[in-house]
Each structure stands twice: as C-alpha cells, then as structure tokens.
Design a protein around this motif. Structure first.
Motif, mmCIF file in Angstrom:
data_model
loop_
_atom_site.group_PDB
_atom_site.id
_atom_site.type_symbol
_atom_site.label_atom_id
_atom_site.label_comp_id
_atom_site.label_asym_id
_atom_site.label_seq_id
_atom_site.Cartn_x
_atom_site.Cartn_y
_atom_site.Cartn_z
ATOM 1 N N MET A 1 0.687 -1.125 0.022
ATOM 2 C CA MET A 1 0.031 0.121 -0.017
ATOM 3 C C MET A 1 0.831 1.367 -0.067
ATOM 4 N N ARG A 2 1.682 0.978 0.725
ATOM 5 C CA ARG A 2 2.910 2.359 0.846
ATOM 6 C C ARG A 2 3.526 2.638 -0.405
ATOM 7 N N ASN A 3 3.754 1.599 -1.272
ATOM 8 C CA ASN A 3 4.657 1.896 -2.445
ATOM 9 C C ASN A 3 3.288 2.507 -3.481
ATOM 10 N N PHE A 4 1.888 2.034 -3.270
ATOM 11 C CA PHE A 4 1.121 2.591 -4.283
ATOM 12 C C PHE A 4 0.898 4.013 -3.948
ATOM 13 N N LYS A 5 0.962 4.294 -2.619
ATOM 14 C CA LYS A 5 0.646 5.967 -2.399
ATOM 15 C C LYS A 5 1.753 6.559 -3.119
ATOM 16 N N LEU A 6 3.302 6.189 -2.727
ATOM 17 C CA LEU A 6 4.127 6.832 -3.238
ATOM 18 C C LEU A 6 3.976 7.031 -4.888
ATOM 19 N N LEU A 7 3.948 5.851 -5.457
ATOM 20 C CA LEU A 7 3.608 5.717 -7.073
ATOM 21 C C LEU A 7 2.758 6.879 -7.366
ATOM 22 N N GLY A 8 1.437 6.758 -6.659
ATOM 23 C CA GLY A 8 0.504 7.820 -6.960
ATOM 24 C C GLY A 8 0.985 9.230 -6.726
ATOM 25 N N ILE A 9 1.586 9.793 -5.749
ATOM 26 C CA ILE A 9 2.214 11.037 -5.504
ATOM 27 C C ILE A 9 3.057 11.357 -6.783
ATOM 28 N N LEU A 10 4.028 10.388 -7.125
ATOM 29 C CA LEU A 10 4.946 10.701 -8.042
ATOM 30 C C LEU A 10 4.199 10.679 -9.485
ATOM 31 N N CYS A 11 3.390 10.198 -9.738
ATOM 32 C CA CYS A 11 2.845 10.165 -11.067
ATOM 33 C C CYS A 11 1.883 11.538 -10.907
ATOM 34 N N PHE A 12 1.162 12.026 -9.999
ATOM 35 C CA PHE A 12 0.782 13.213 -9.892
ATOM 36 C C PHE A 12 1.519 14.344 -10.223
ATOM 37 N N ASN A 113 -5.051 24.095 2.663
ATOM 38 C CA ASN A 113 -4.062 23.840 1.740
ATOM 39 C C ASN A 113 -3.766 22.440 1.178
ATOM 40 N N PHE A 114 -4.397 21.960 0.080
ATOM 41 C CA PHE A 114 -4.456 20.707 -0.199
ATOM 42 C C PHE A 114 -3.682 20.425 -1.199
ATOM 43 N N GLY A 115 -2.235 20.060 -0.977
ATOM 44 C CA GLY A 115 -1.047 19.875 -2.015
ATOM 45 C C GLY A 115 -1.463 18.529 -2.607
ATOM 46 N N ALA A 116 -0.606 18.232 -3.767
ATOM 47 C CA ALA A 116 -0.941 16.919 -4.298
ATOM 48 C C ALA A 116 -0.902 15.626 -3.433
ATOM 49 N N LYS A 117 -0.103 15.590 -2.414
ATOM 50 C CA LYS A 117 0.146 14.322 -1.603
ATOM 51 C C LYS A 117 -1.262 14.219 -0.875
ATOM 52 N N ASP A 118 -1.766 15.442 -0.343
ATOM 53 C CA ASP A 118 -2.955 15.481 0.226
ATOM 54 C C ASP A 118 -4.343 14.821 -0.465
ATOM 55 N N VAL A 119 -4.402 15.384 -1.745
ATOM 56 C CA VAL A 119 -5.436 14.861 -2.464
ATOM 57 C C VAL A 119 -5.162 13.598 -2.659
ATOM 58 N N VAL A 120 -3.983 13.145 -3.244
ATOM 59 C CA VAL A 120 -3.731 11.366 -3.389
ATOM 60 C C VAL A 120 -4.268 10.755 -2.199
ATOM 61 N N ALA A 121 -3.758 11.229 -1.086
ATOM 62 C CA ALA A 121 -3.998 10.391 0.184
ATOM 63 C C ALA A 121 -5.721 10.430 0.314
ATOM 64 N N GLY A 147 -3.279 7.171 -13.875
ATOM 65 C CA GLY A 147 -1.977 8.027 -13.170
ATOM 66 C C GLY A 147 -2.279 9.648 -13.151
ATOM 67 N N LYS A 148 -3.429 9.900 -13.569
ATOM 68 C CA LYS A 148 -3.660 11.432 -13.319
ATOM 69 C C LYS A 148 -5.056 11.621 -12.466
ATOM 70 N N VAL A 149 -4.758 12.709 -11.718
ATOM 71 C CA VAL A 149 -6.000 13.078 -11.002
ATOM 72 C C VAL A 149 -7.194 13.913 -11.631
ATOM 73 N N VAL A 161 -6.316 17.329 -13.639
ATOM 74 C CA VAL A 161 -5.085 18.404 -13.237
ATOM 75 C C VAL A 161 -3.918 18.062 -14.232
ATOM 76 N N THR A 162 -3.513 19.252 -14.761
ATOM 77 C CA THR A 162 -2.376 19.198 -15.636
ATOM 78 C C THR A 162 -1.233 19.724 -15.076
ATOM 79 N N LYS A 163 -1.239 20.450 -14.125
ATOM 80 C CA LYS A 163 -0.164 20.904 -13.495
ATOM 81 C C LYS A 163 -0.365 21.215 -11.813
ATOM 82 N N ALA A 164 0.412 20.551 -10.746
ATOM 83 C CA ALA A 164 -0.066 20.261 -9.616
ATOM 84 C C ALA A 164 0.875 21.050 -8.581
ATOM 85 N N ASP A 165 0.537 21.491 -7.344
ATOM 86 C CA ASP A 165 1.271 22.131 -6.505
ATOM 87 C C ASP A 165 2.069 23.496 -7.020
ATOM 88 N N VAL A 166 1.291 24.211 -7.508
ATOM 89 C CA VAL A 166 1.601 25.595 -7.650
ATOM 90 C C VAL A 166 1.603 26.397 -6.319
#
Length: 184
Positions: A1-12, A113-121, A147-149, A161-166
């Motif tokens: 599960m941890r690897n899936f979470k990391l992969l999701g954040i990296l893809c995002f 303040n919902f960054g990419a990691k918060d949205v994926v989580a 692999g996209k939000v 989402v085409t550009k995250a965490d601005v």
C-alpha cells in the motif's frame, strides 16, 4: 500500500509537469509563480489564465483570493473556458450575472491547503474517490485515472489536473483543463 501511495504521488507530480526554478518558483502560462506571492498576484501573470483572472475581477473575488486563506484553487485555463458553450463566458461576465459567476468560481476553491500528496491520500483513503466541499458549498469529487488526478462535478463534467502544487503565499493552485460547474 505504501508503494502505491508513493507511486500515486509521483505520478500526480510528474504528470502535473511542475517545473521548479532554482528560486522555488514554478512556471505557469509562461510566467514564474512565486510562493511568496498570493493567488491573484501569481495568476495575473499567467498567459494561460487571463479569462480566470478577468472572471475573478468581475465577480468581486480579488480581495478574497488575496486574503490569508489558505485556499486550494483548481484553476481552469483559457482553453478550459473555451470548451464551454458559445457565449457562456460573456454571459457570466455581465454585471447582472455576478452571483452566478461567483458560484462557478468559488466551486473551484476548497478552504485549506491541499497539496498533491493530500489529494492523493484522500483518494486512497476513500477507496479510489475523495469528496471535497467547495467554498461555494457544493461537492467536488477527485479520483485517479491512468495515473492522473481527475475532478468530477455534480453534473458529470470531468477535469484533469495538468499542473500540480503551484505554491502560493495563501495556498496552492492546481491547474485544470476543464471548467467544473456546481449543480443546480
């Protein structure tokens, strides 16, 4: 599960195409977005968000989006607004439609303040779907697809989402390719 979470954040983050400059700024619409500036100051510099900025001004929301926040803004590009039926933007910008314009714009904003990691989580915690309450009061749904939000409004419109965490001084912007609309 941890690897899936990391992969999701990296893809995002990767698919979001965020390009960081050495000074911590991000490029959006051909302009640097500085984390020390607020949402309106940064968005006003983006060539891809001139329609959004004009709409924020017409809706009287400049002062709100310059306030302390924090806010998470899903910012539609000019091309996203162009996807709306002909005459929609022009109609919304009329003074007599100010309340409707405010509703559309605040539907793109979440308090906090919902960054990419918060949205994926949140998506993972919701078994593939997260529900966010917008400042407008409606629900906005987030999910991962290829692999996209993706964001889905209550009418079934879907934005990517085409550009995250601005990062902004008063929150974060995630650039989206479609205008999402509040339900009636």
């Amino acid at each position: 599960m941890r690897n899936f979470k990391l992969l999701g954040i990296l893809c995002f983050l990767f698919i979001g195409g965020t390009l960081m400059a050495q000074n911590g700024s991000t490029m959006v619409g051909g302009a640097e977005m500085y984390p020390s500036k607020n949402i309106v100051e940064n968005a006003s510099k983006s060539n891809d968000h001139t329609t959004l900025v004009a709409a924020v001004k017409a809706a009287g929301l400049v002062e709100t989006l310059q306030s302390e926040g924090p806010f998470t803004v899903f910012a539609p590009t000019n091309a996203a607004f162009e996807k709306l039926p002909a005459g929609t933007v022009e109609s919304l910008l009329k003074p007599e439609n100010k309340e409707q314009l405010q509703a559309v714009l605040t539907y793109h904003v979440i308090a906090g303040n919902f960054g990419a990691k918060d949205v994926v989580a949140a998506i993972e915690e919701g078994d593939g779907k997260a529900t966010f309450e917008t400042v407008q009061g409606g629900k906005l749904y987030a999910m991962m697809e290829d692999g996209k939000v993706k964001l889905k409004d209550t009418s079934g419109n879907v934005a990517t989402v085409t550009k995250a965490d601005v990062k902004q001084s008063n929150g974060v912007i995630h650039v989206i390719d479609t205008v999402v609309l509040p339900g009636k």
